[in-house]
Design a protein around this motif. Sequence first.
Motif, PDB file in Angstrom:
ATOM      1  N   THR A  27     -43.426   0.718  -7.672  1.00 42.65           N
ATOM      2  CA  THR A  27     -42.920  -0.399  -6.872  1.00 42.65           C
ATOM      3  C   THR A  27     -43.451  -0.333  -5.446  1.00 42.65           C
ATOM      4  O   THR A  27     -43.858  -1.352  -4.870  1.00 42.65           O
TER       5      THR A  27
ATOM      6  N   HIS B 151     -37.267   7.199 -13.088  1.00 40.77           N
ATOM      7  CA  HIS B 151     -36.919   6.458 -11.866  1.00 40.77           C
ATOM      8  C   HIS B 151     -37.948   6.696 -10.763  1.00 40.77           C
ATOM      9  O   HIS B 151     -38.283   5.763 -10.018  1.00 40.77           O
TER      10      HIS B 151
ATOM     11  N   PHE C 122     -34.340   1.799  -2.080  1.00 42.76           N
ATOM     12  CA  PHE C 122     -34.087   2.206  -3.461  1.00 42.76           C
ATOM     13  C   PHE C 122     -32.686   2.799  -3.526  1.00 42.76           C
ATOM     14  O   PHE C 122     -32.373   3.751  -2.798  1.00 42.76           O
TER      15      PHE C 122
ATOM     16  N   GLU D 196     -35.784  -5.697   0.710  1.00 45.19           N
ATOM     17  CA  GLU D 196     -35.639  -5.842  -0.735  1.00 45.19           C
ATOM     18  C   GLU D 196     -34.967  -4.580  -1.259  1.00 45.19           C
ATOM     19  O   GLU D 196     -35.433  -3.473  -0.988  1.00 45.19           O
TER      20      GLU D 196
ATOM     21  N   ILE E  53     -33.978  -2.306  -4.392  1.00 42.30           N
ATOM     22  CA  ILE E  53     -34.349  -2.017  -5.779  1.00 42.30           C
ATOM     23  C   ILE E  53     -33.269  -1.113  -6.370  1.00 42.30           C
ATOM     24  O   ILE E  53     -33.048   0.005  -5.884  1.00 42.30           O
TER      25      ILE E  53
ATOM     26  N   LEU F 176     -38.234  -1.698   1.803  1.00 47.01           N
ATOM     27  CA  LEU F 176     -37.734  -1.451   0.457  1.00 47.01           C
ATOM     28  C   LEU F 176     -36.611  -0.424   0.552  1.00 47.01           C
ATOM     29  O   LEU F 176     -36.785   0.623   1.192  1.00 47.01           O
TER      30      LEU F 176
ATOM     31  N   ALA G 258     -47.176  -1.428  -5.453  1.00 49.12           N
ATOM     32  CA  ALA G 258     -47.372  -2.880  -5.538  1.00 49.12           C
ATOM     33  C   ALA G 258     -46.965  -3.565  -4.227  1.00 49.12           C
ATOM     34  O   ALA G 258     -47.629  -4.503  -3.755  1.00 49.12           O
ATOM     35  N   TRP G 259     -45.878  -3.084  -3.639  1.00 46.01           N
ATOM     36  CA  TRP G 259     -45.371  -3.663  -2.381  1.00 46.01           C
ATOM     37  C   TRP G 259     -46.335  -3.442  -1.233  1.00 46.01           C
ATOM     38  O   TRP G 259     -46.625  -4.370  -0.473  1.00 46.01           O
TER      39      TRP G 259
ATOM     40  N   THR H 101     -40.942   4.578 -11.463  1.00 48.47           N
ATOM     41  CA  THR H 101     -40.642   3.194 -11.084  1.00 48.47           C
ATOM     42  C   THR H 101     -40.721   3.033  -9.579  1.00 48.47           C
ATOM     43  O   THR H 101     -41.308   2.072  -9.056  1.00 48.47           O
ATOM     44  N   LEU H 102     -40.122   3.975  -8.860  1.00 46.94           N
ATOM     45  CA  LEU H 102     -40.135   3.945  -7.398  1.00 46.94           C
ATOM     46  C   LEU H 102     -41.569   3.931  -6.868  1.00 46.94           C
ATOM     47  O   LEU H 102     -41.939   3.076  -6.052  1.00 46.94           O
TER      48      LEU H 102
END
Length: 215
Positions: free
Chosen positions: A205, A198, A150, A173, A175, A148, A208-209, A201-202
């Motif tokens: 994310t 933010h 960001f 991915e 973000i 990931l 979940a990942w 959100t980070l």
Amino acid sequence: MPTSFLFDGFDTAPVTILLAHGAGASMDSPSMTATAKALATAGFQVARFEFHYMAARRYGQRKPPPRAETVNPEYIKAIADLRARGVAGPLIIGGKSMGGRVASMVADEMFAKGEISGLVCLGYPFHPPAKHEQLRTKHLADLKTPTLIFQGTRDEFGTKEEVATYGLSKAIEVIWLEDGDHDLKPRKSVSGFSTADHLKTLAGTVKAWTGRIVS
């Protein structure tokens, strides 16, 4: 010398995240601290460490940042030292800017050995500011480690439009955090988002990942 760590979260957390700092700010900078606390709140154990040149600054030695690839062995040692402290279970590595770049350069070796489960980069320095031709992306084309990145939409180290042309590995991915700068900080008056928004959100994310990639 064993690596020194700063810990956030509980040592009973199912997943640990190891983070290195950026080129110019220490592991306990406000940005690194806020990120670590957000991830800890989401249920991770977070360990932060410093490369030798940054640690030396605490003792009055003003050493400049070295070439990123020269500290790859220090990151690998930090992983080993973290395990030697008894930190078991799935491990995600990463960092802020240069720290994330270094982590990305050692990630596939560590992933192939089963030492890590993934990589998280916070504000990846795709190129130096205003030097768009000096890309730091070659190794990202074939990266195998689940990753990931960001990135703030106004990050001068790599904009959304630029990154879209880079041909990154399918394991990566990206973000995008609206109006975030290189520290992922937005201007609330412009975007309506705060830094705390933010970071939430980070952290969500990443949570979940990891649920998808960690068995």
